[in-house]
Write a protein that holds these residues in place. Structure first.
Motif, PDB file in Angstrom:
ATOM      1  N   ALA A 127       0.829  -1.204   0.000  1.00 27.49           N
ATOM      2  CA  ALA A 127       0.000   0.000   0.000  1.00 27.49           C
ATOM      3  C   ALA A 127       0.866   1.259   0.000  1.00 27.49           C
ATOM      4  O   ALA A 127       1.892   1.326   0.677  1.00 27.49           O
ATOM      5  CB  ALA A 127      -0.921  -0.002   1.207  1.00 27.49           C
ATOM      6  N   VAL A 128       0.419   2.239  -0.743  1.00 28.73           N
ATOM      7  CA  VAL A 128       1.070   3.550  -0.770  1.00 28.73           C
ATOM      8  C   VAL A 128       0.138   4.555  -0.105  1.00 28.73           C
ATOM      9  O   VAL A 128      -1.063   4.594  -0.398  1.00 28.73           O
ATOM     10  CB  VAL A 128       1.377   3.988  -2.216  1.00 28.73           C
ATOM     11  CG1 VAL A 128       1.822   5.455  -2.262  1.00 28.73           C
ATOM     12  CG2 VAL A 128       2.445   3.097  -2.821  1.00 28.73           C
ATOM     13  N   TYR A 129       0.690   5.343   0.789  1.00 26.77           N
ATOM     14  CA  TYR A 129      -0.092   6.371   1.467  1.00 26.77           C
ATOM     15  C   TYR A 129      -0.394   7.477   0.467  1.00 26.77           C
ATOM     16  O   TYR A 129       0.507   8.167  -0.022  1.00 26.77           O
ATOM     17  CB  TYR A 129       0.688   6.917   2.664  1.00 26.77           C
ATOM     18  CG  TYR A 129      -0.115   7.808   3.577  1.00 26.77           C
ATOM     19  CD1 TYR A 129      -1.090   7.280   4.414  1.00 26.77           C
ATOM     20  CD2 TYR A 129       0.103   9.184   3.602  1.00 26.77           C
ATOM     21  CE1 TYR A 129      -1.824   8.099   5.255  1.00 26.77           C
ATOM     22  CE2 TYR A 129      -0.622  10.009   4.441  1.00 26.77           C
ATOM     23  CZ  TYR A 129      -1.584   9.465   5.268  1.00 26.77           C
ATOM     24  OH  TYR A 129      -2.314  10.281   6.101  1.00 26.77           O
ATOM     25  N   GLY A 130      -1.686   7.646   0.160  1.00 29.44           N
ATOM     26  CA  GLY A 130      -2.085   8.496  -0.950  1.00 29.44           C
ATOM     27  C   GLY A 130      -2.216   9.973  -0.667  1.00 29.44           C
ATOM     28  O   GLY A 130      -3.257  10.568  -0.973  1.00 29.44           O
ATOM     29  N   LEU A 131      -1.173  10.575  -0.130  1.00 31.17           N
ATOM     30  CA  LEU A 131      -1.126  12.033   0.003  1.00 31.17           C
ATOM     31  C   LEU A 131      -0.228  12.541  -1.126  1.00 31.17           C
ATOM     32  O   LEU A 131       1.001  12.515  -1.023  1.00 31.17           O
ATOM     33  CB  LEU A 131      -0.573  12.431   1.374  1.00 31.17           C
ATOM     34  CG  LEU A 131      -0.691  13.911   1.767  1.00 31.17           C
ATOM     35  CD1 LEU A 131      -2.127  14.389   1.696  1.00 31.17           C
ATOM     36  CD2 LEU A 131      -0.121  14.157   3.157  1.00 31.17           C
ATOM     37  N   PRO A 132      -0.817  12.974  -2.236  1.00 27.01           N
ATOM     38  CA  PRO A 132      -0.037  13.252  -3.451  1.00 27.01           C
ATOM     39  C   PRO A 132       1.094  14.240  -3.262  1.00 27.01           C
ATOM     40  O   PRO A 132       2.168  14.082  -3.870  1.00 27.01           O
ATOM     41  CB  PRO A 132      -1.102  13.808  -4.412  1.00 27.01           C
ATOM     42  CG  PRO A 132      -2.369  13.176  -3.960  1.00 27.01           C
ATOM     43  CD  PRO A 132      -2.267  13.128  -2.458  1.00 27.01           C
ATOM     44  N   GLU A 133       0.889  15.258  -2.437  1.00 31.61           N
ATOM     45  CA  GLU A 133       1.922  16.274  -2.248  1.00 31.61           C
ATOM     46  C   GLU A 133       3.190  15.710  -1.625  1.00 31.61           C
ATOM     47  O   GLU A 133       4.263  16.312  -1.752  1.00 31.61           O
ATOM     48  CB  GLU A 133       1.365  17.411  -1.380  1.00 31.61           C
ATOM     49  CG  GLU A 133       0.300  18.256  -2.050  1.00 31.61           C
ATOM     50  CD  GLU A 133      -1.076  17.611  -2.130  1.00 31.61           C
ATOM     51  OE1 GLU A 133      -1.952  18.126  -2.840  1.00 31.61           O
ATOM     52  OE2 GLU A 133      -1.290  16.565  -1.463  1.00 31.61           O
ATOM     53  N   LEU A 134       3.087  14.551  -0.984  1.00 29.39           N
ATOM     54  CA  LEU A 134       4.255  13.916  -0.368  1.00 29.39           C
ATOM     55  C   LEU A 134       4.686  12.634  -1.067  1.00 29.39           C
ATOM     56  O   LEU A 134       5.862  12.276  -1.036  1.00 29.39           O
ATOM     57  CB  LEU A 134       3.976  13.611   1.113  1.00 29.39           C
ATOM     58  CG  LEU A 134       3.642  14.789   2.025  1.00 29.39           C
ATOM     59  CD1 LEU A 134       3.548  14.311   3.472  1.00 29.39           C
ATOM     60  CD2 LEU A 134       4.666  15.906   1.899  1.00 29.39           C
ATOM     61  N   HIS A 135       3.735  11.917  -1.689  1.00 27.63           N
ATOM     62  CA  HIS A 135       4.057  10.574  -2.201  1.00 27.63           C
ATOM     63  C   HIS A 135       3.670  10.382  -3.670  1.00 27.63           C
ATOM     64  O   HIS A 135       3.387   9.273  -4.100  1.00 27.63           O
ATOM     65  CB  HIS A 135       3.359   9.517  -1.338  1.00 27.63           C
ATOM     66  CG  HIS A 135       3.770   9.535   0.097  1.00 27.63           C
ATOM     67  ND1 HIS A 135       5.051   9.235   0.506  1.00 27.63           N
ATOM     68  CD2 HIS A 135       3.077   9.837   1.223  1.00 27.63           C
ATOM     69  CE1 HIS A 135       5.128   9.329   1.826  1.00 27.63           C
ATOM     70  NE2 HIS A 135       3.950   9.703   2.285  1.00 27.63           N
ATOM     71  N   ARG A 136       3.693  11.453  -4.431  1.00 35.05           N
ATOM     72  CA  ARG A 136       3.269  11.387  -5.829  1.00 35.05           C
ATOM     73  C   ARG A 136       4.038  10.325  -6.614  1.00 35.05           C
ATOM     74  O   ARG A 136       3.454   9.567  -7.406  1.00 35.05           O
ATOM     75  CB  ARG A 136       3.440  12.765  -6.470  1.00 35.05           C
ATOM     76  CG  ARG A 136       2.891  12.875  -7.869  1.00 35.05           C
ATOM     77  CD  ARG A 136       2.991  14.306  -8.384  1.00 35.05           C
ATOM     78  NE  ARG A 136       1.956  15.170  -7.822  1.00 35.05           N
ATOM     79  CZ  ARG A 136       2.185  16.127  -6.928  1.00 35.05           C
ATOM     80  NH1 ARG A 136       3.421  16.336  -6.456  1.00 35.05           N
ATOM     81  NH2 ARG A 136       1.197  16.875  -6.488  1.00 35.05           N
ATOM     82  N   ASN A 137       5.339  10.244  -6.433  1.00 32.26           N
ATOM     83  CA  ASN A 137       6.158   9.314  -7.217  1.00 32.26           C
ATOM     84  C   ASN A 137       5.808   7.861  -6.943  1.00 32.26           C
ATOM     85  O   ASN A 137       5.886   7.012  -7.835  1.00 32.26           O
ATOM     86  CB  ASN A 137       7.646   9.550  -6.937  1.00 32.26           C
ATOM     87  CG  ASN A 137       8.138  10.884  -7.487  1.00 32.26           C
ATOM     88  OD1 ASN A 137       7.507  11.466  -8.374  1.00 32.26           O
ATOM     89  ND2 ASN A 137       9.238  11.376  -6.964  1.00 32.26           N
ATOM     90  N   ALA A 138       5.424   7.550  -5.721  1.00 36.45           N
ATOM     91  CA  ALA A 138       5.049   6.175  -5.389  1.00 36.45           C
ATOM     92  C   ALA A 138       3.635   5.844  -5.861  1.00 36.45           C
ATOM     93  O   ALA A 138       3.333   4.697  -6.220  1.00 36.45           O
ATOM     94  CB  ALA A 138       5.159   5.952  -3.883  1.00 36.45           C
ATOM     95  N   ILE A 139       2.754   6.828  -5.877  1.00 39.39           N
ATOM     96  CA  ILE A 139       1.370   6.615  -6.300  1.00 39.39           C
ATOM     97  C   ILE A 139       1.304   6.202  -7.770  1.00 39.39           C
ATOM     98  O   ILE A 139       0.435   5.428  -8.176  1.00 39.39           O
ATOM     99  CB  ILE A 139       0.541   7.895  -6.055  1.00 39.39           C
ATOM    100  CG1 ILE A 139       0.407   8.158  -4.554  1.00 39.39           C
ATOM    101  CG2 ILE A 139      -0.842   7.799  -6.696  1.00 39.39           C
ATOM    102  CD1 ILE A 139      -0.099   9.547  -4.201  1.00 39.39           C
ATOM    103  N   VAL A 140       2.227   6.690  -8.557  1.00 43.04           N
ATOM    104  CA  VAL A 140       2.233   6.460 -10.006  1.00 43.04           C
ATOM    105  C   VAL A 140       2.131   4.982 -10.370  1.00 43.04           C
ATOM    106  O   VAL A 140       1.492   4.615 -11.365  1.00 43.04           O
ATOM    107  CB  VAL A 140       3.518   7.067 -10.624  1.00 43.04           C
ATOM    108  CG1 VAL A 140       3.715   6.583 -12.057  1.00 43.04           C
ATOM    109  CG2 VAL A 140       3.440   8.584 -10.595  1.00 43.04           C
ATOM    110  N   SER A 141       2.720   4.105  -9.571  1.00 41.52           N
ATOM    111  CA  SER A 141       2.746   2.678  -9.918  1.00 41.52           C
ATOM    112  C   SER A 141       2.033   1.785  -8.903  1.00 41.52           C
ATOM    113  O   SER A 141       2.138   0.561  -8.965  1.00 41.52           O
ATOM    114  CB  SER A 141       4.200   2.212 -10.066  1.00 41.52           C
ATOM    115  OG  SER A 141       4.922   2.445  -8.857  1.00 41.52           O
ATOM    116  N   ALA A 142       1.281   2.375  -7.989  1.00 43.11           N
ATOM    117  CA  ALA A 142       0.646   1.587  -6.919  1.00 43.11           C
ATOM    118  C   ALA A 142      -0.698   1.031  -7.353  1.00 43.11           C
ATOM    119  O   ALA A 142      -1.491   1.714  -7.999  1.00 43.11           O
ATOM    120  CB  ALA A 142       0.457   2.454  -5.680  1.00 43.11           C
TER     121      ALA A 142
END
Length: 346
Positions: A127-142
């Motif tokens: 799971a990726v923590y979906g706060l885009p301002e902090l974790h945008r790069n990880a959300i891209v492939s989660a």
């Protein structure tokens, strides 16, 4: 276009999500589930959506939904998603969970704060923590995205630059947050009745609110060391909105210029963060938008910074942020289908 489904579509967050998705330029709503309203159209439950979403709601079936949907949103109470999500499901579709089950990276912390055993701890690492301002790069492939809580979104975004840049003494962090009544959900509760909350203002969850470890988890990552916060939520007799007032003692040599510079460094290019400087935000400034408005004051007398953030708890605090996560994951424009300005400025 992506085919999208919503489980728990008639709760406040779920309904807000359906409203946003029904007007999204790249989305086809193909599956809505609501145990209480099986066989009824969505617009029969929310007449304001007549003509915008008349889809008939079905009994919840995640296996079937995952075969018909590219993206599946779960708008369910805690402890339910972890019983339903599995590895096979995640191979078939992207899951964005608006609940709490995959937000905390430490399963023991989840079990402690939520008072139950996590049903799929092996998936937490995915799971990726979906706060885009902090974790945008990880959300891209989660394929499993944990949408943050409403209080946490507001508090973390308001404090992140101060903590990450070492501008405050992190042992002094205090957060007072106030939320509208929709934050309690659509389930019938005595505390949410009009006569119980109108013309009143109260603190609740004092010293034990479940969003506390979520805030601490993300701020600790930014600080590079474990930290604790004093977090107190309050209930306000309004429908929607969150205002977080955050206090911290300034680090040695830090003043107004360094504070302003840090906020501009972190958020200058963020489409959904509005920096107001010394012009402090109010919940009406962000109502029905996906914006987090942030302002701050430096109190030279006490050597503290008071940082204030405002969001709409159902949009940036829930459904809007979920759509923002979908946009990032599906390579759409991040702002697609999301408002960044209020319709009525009053």
């Amino acid at each position: 276009m992506v085919n999208v489904g919503v489980i728990g579509s008639t709760g406040y967050a779920g309904a807000q999500l359906v409203a946003l998705l029904s007007h999204h330029p790249h989305v086809s709503l193909t599956y809505l589930a609501s145990h209480s309203y099986v066989g009824r159209s969505f617009s029969s439950v929310y007449p304001s959506m007549l003509g915008s979403c008349d889809l008939v709601m079905e009994e919840e079936d995640l296996e079937e939904a995952s075969k018909r949907c590219d993206v599946l949103f779960l708008a369910l109470p805690h402890a339910l998603a972890s019983k339903k999500v599995n590895a096979e499901l995640l191979k078939r579709c992207i899951v964005i969970d608006l609940g709490a089950d995959y937000r905390l990276s430490d399963v023991a912390s989840y079990n402690h704060w939520y008072g139950c055993e996590h049903a799929s701890p092996s998936l937490i690492a995915q799971a990726v923590y979906g706060l885009p301002e902090l974790h945008r790069n990880a959300i891209v492939s989660a394929n499993l995205i944990a949408n943050p809580g409403c209080y946490t979104t507001c508090s973390i975004l308001t404090l992140a630059p101060l903590v990450a840049e070492g501008l405050v003494d992190t042992s002094t962090l205090i957060i007072d947050s106030a939320s509208g009544v929709t934050g309690a959900g659509r389930v019938e509760k005595t505390d949410s009745l009009f006569c119980e909350c109108n013309e009143s203002f109260k603190a609740y969850g004092v010293a034990n609110h479940r969003h506390t470890p979520e805030i601490e988890q993300e701020l600790s990552l930014l600080a590079g060391r474990p930290l604790m916060v004093q977090f107190t939520p309050h209930l306000v007799p309004m429908n929607r909105g969150i205002l977080s007032t955050c206090y911290a003692s300034l680090a040695s040599g830090i003043g107004e210029p360094e504070i302003g510079q840090a906020y501009r460094k972190w958020y200058a290019d963020e489409p959904f963060v509005r920096l107001m400087g010394s012009s402090l935000p109010e919940t009406r400034f962000v109502k029905n938008t996906n914006v987090c408005a942030i302002g701050w004051k430096v109190d030279q007398r006490t050597r503290r910074v008071i940082a204030i953030g405002a969001i709409d708890n159902l949009v940036k605090g829930a459904a809007g942020q979920a759509v923002q996560n979908m946009n990032i994951r599906c390579a759409f424009a991040e702002t697609a289908g999301l408002a960044s300005s209020v319709v009525n400025p009053l």
